[in-house]
Write an enzyme that holds these catalytic residues in place. Sequence first.
Site, PDB file in Angstrom:
ATOM      1  N   TYR A 144     -69.560 144.153  69.968  1.00  0.00           N
ATOM      2  CA  TYR A 144     -69.908 143.216  70.940  1.00  0.00           C
ATOM      3  C   TYR A 144     -71.152 143.089  71.451  1.00  0.00           C
ATOM      4  O   TYR A 144     -71.521 144.220  72.111  1.00  0.00           O
ATOM      5  CB  TYR A 144     -68.704 142.950  71.982  1.00  0.00           C
ATOM      6  CG  TYR A 144     -68.898 141.956  73.046  1.00  0.00           C
ATOM      7  CD1 TYR A 144     -68.621 140.563  72.655  1.00  0.00           C
ATOM      8  CD2 TYR A 144     -69.226 142.286  74.303  1.00  0.00           C
ATOM      9  CE1 TYR A 144     -68.794 139.639  73.725  1.00  0.00           C
ATOM     10  CE2 TYR A 144     -69.361 141.127  75.207  1.00  0.00           C
ATOM     11  CZ  TYR A 144     -69.163 139.854  75.045  1.00  0.00           C
ATOM     12  OH  TYR A 144     -69.295 138.849  76.065  1.00  0.00           O
ATOM     13  N   ASP A 238     -77.668 148.747  70.427  1.00  0.00           N
ATOM     14  CA  ASP A 238     -77.111 148.326  71.597  1.00  0.00           C
ATOM     15  C   ASP A 238     -76.533 149.202  72.553  1.00  0.00           C
ATOM     16  O   ASP A 238     -75.243 149.792  71.992  1.00  0.00           O
ATOM     17  CB  ASP A 238     -76.136 147.063  71.246  1.00  0.00           C
ATOM     18  CG  ASP A 238     -75.743 146.263  72.550  1.00  0.00           C
ATOM     19  OD1 ASP A 238     -75.827 146.832  73.643  1.00  0.00           O
ATOM     20  OD2 ASP A 238     -75.228 145.244  72.360  1.00  0.00           O
ATOM     21  N   LYS A 266     -75.313 147.852  82.489  1.00  0.00           N
ATOM     22  CA  LYS A 266     -74.540 148.732  83.129  1.00  0.00           C
ATOM     23  C   LYS A 266     -75.049 149.758  84.058  1.00  0.00           C
ATOM     24  O   LYS A 266     -75.498 149.474  85.147  1.00  0.00           O
ATOM     25  CB  LYS A 266     -73.355 149.193  82.140  1.00  0.00           C
ATOM     26  CG  LYS A 266     -72.719 147.857  81.367  1.00  0.00           C
ATOM     27  CD  LYS A 266     -71.426 148.211  80.910  1.00  0.00           C
ATOM     28  CE  LYS A 266     -71.112 147.024  79.945  1.00  0.00           C
ATOM     29  NZ  LYS A 266     -70.195 145.932  80.620  1.00  0.00           N
TER      30      LYS A 266
HETATM   31  N1  HOZ Z   1     -65.679 142.471  77.809  1.00  0.00           N
HETATM   32  C1  HOZ Z   1     -66.331 142.987  78.997  1.00  0.00           C
HETATM   33  C2  HOZ Z   1     -66.466 144.234  79.028  1.00  0.00           C
HETATM   34  N2  HOZ Z   1     -66.582 144.965  77.676  1.00  0.00           N
HETATM   35  C3  HOZ Z   1     -65.756 142.406  80.373  1.00  0.00           C
HETATM   36  C4  HOZ Z   1     -66.362 142.617  81.457  1.00  0.00           C
HETATM   37  C5  HOZ Z   1     -65.825 142.021  82.599  1.00  0.00           C
HETATM   38  O1  HOZ Z   1     -64.741 141.048  82.453  1.00  0.00           O
HETATM   39  O2  HOZ Z   1     -66.389 142.330  83.636  1.00  0.00           O
END
Ligand code: HOZ
Length: 430
Positions: A144, A238, A266
């Site tokens: 992702y 990434d 992050k």
């Molecule tokens: N899929 C995101 C984390 N890998 C979600 C982040 C979120 O909802 O804050």
Amino acid sequence: MNTEASKKAFAEAQELIPGGVDSPVRAFSSVGGTPIFISEGEGGYLKDIDGNKYVDFVQSWGPLIFGHRDETIEAAVIDAVKHGLSFGAPTLAETELAKMVVDLFDSIDKVRFVSSGTEAVMSAIRLARGFTGRDDIVKFTGCYHGHSDALLVQAGSGAATFGNPSSPGVPADFTKHTLLAEYNNIESVKQCFADSNDIACVIIEPIAGNMGLVPADKEFLHELRELCDANGTLLIFDEVMSGFRATLHGAESITGVKPDIVTLGKVIGGGMPVGAFGARREIMAKLSPEGPVYQAGTLSGNPVAMAAGYAALTKLKANAKIIDVLNARAVRLVEGMKEAAAKEGIAMQVDTRGSMFGFFFNENPVKNFKDATQSDAELFAKFHAAMLDEGFYFACSLYETGFISTATTDAMIEDTIEASQRVFKAIKNG
Ligand code: HOZ
């Protein structure tokens, strides 16, 4: 556990916000139940609006490597706030954080700050295309890279796996340059290069964290590097999720494979919205205003976010050994839960990288997204609900990664393992 206030809050939020959430996974759709509404975080704990306390294994999905309300980061943010929230003009804080990132990553000579991981990746891909003068990109199923149009793809049919949009609203024209390969399968990448001689970049999470935790094999990454070199294609790592979590110096330092471009997010924001992308000098020289590839942002590099990121990375750099300490705790956590599951005849696959951990209810090793989808989703949902009820907050999807922070103590880990024993027993007894 009483969660009445959260239930009521969720019902109200659903009237005003689609699904009641500002990011889909938070709605608990894949595990069932109601998301808890958070009132505050404290170190390794979360409190909800019903007054319940949980050990937090999400840590804001990664950024909080020092836990909630770390004193140093909090003080840095408060100090920055007192000088102004945003200027849209250069500040010293940006150069300080840039210096830190450039020092830590061998492959980065220059870095540009943005406000999210999605933005970082979207911009990195534009840069790769601008640098190479090519249009196609290769991504891996299960990796992702944020929600920009070209990256929301799923495998198309036919020999050439050109992507089809995975979301309504993404025109097929916008994904037709995205080729899909299988993670840890070099033959599938070779197929992409056979299908296209116009590949600008291959983008990969070298430590995938969005299909559960699935690290790439070292050999696979080396072969990927060779393929990119042979075809004049850039390799993008990434590391929005794994950066500063798995290791201080990027996946390149533990795999020996040097990417051309790295994307970060992050931890680099210490809990504030920050993303970044960096590369060697000649690539970054293509970026506006030095070069022709356009990219911009009003809140990019804003001083409060820079202060939080700088405080987090300074603390991490000064205590680099904590990544190993956290890894030992993460290993104890997943091995302890695996042992508890095995006592009840439940098979688990587990892995860790630094302070990241992952587990699958699966009899077989997980090397790619297809393997991950063979995991027992129903069992995961039961586990998630029962652990929440015991006071342990795990990511609400089997395709997410778990995180611990320096505030996650050995005692919390042991409590979690004990609770998992009760939970596995209860699940087994029906
Ligand atoms: N899929 C995101 C984390 N890998 C979600 C982040 C979120 O909802 O804050």
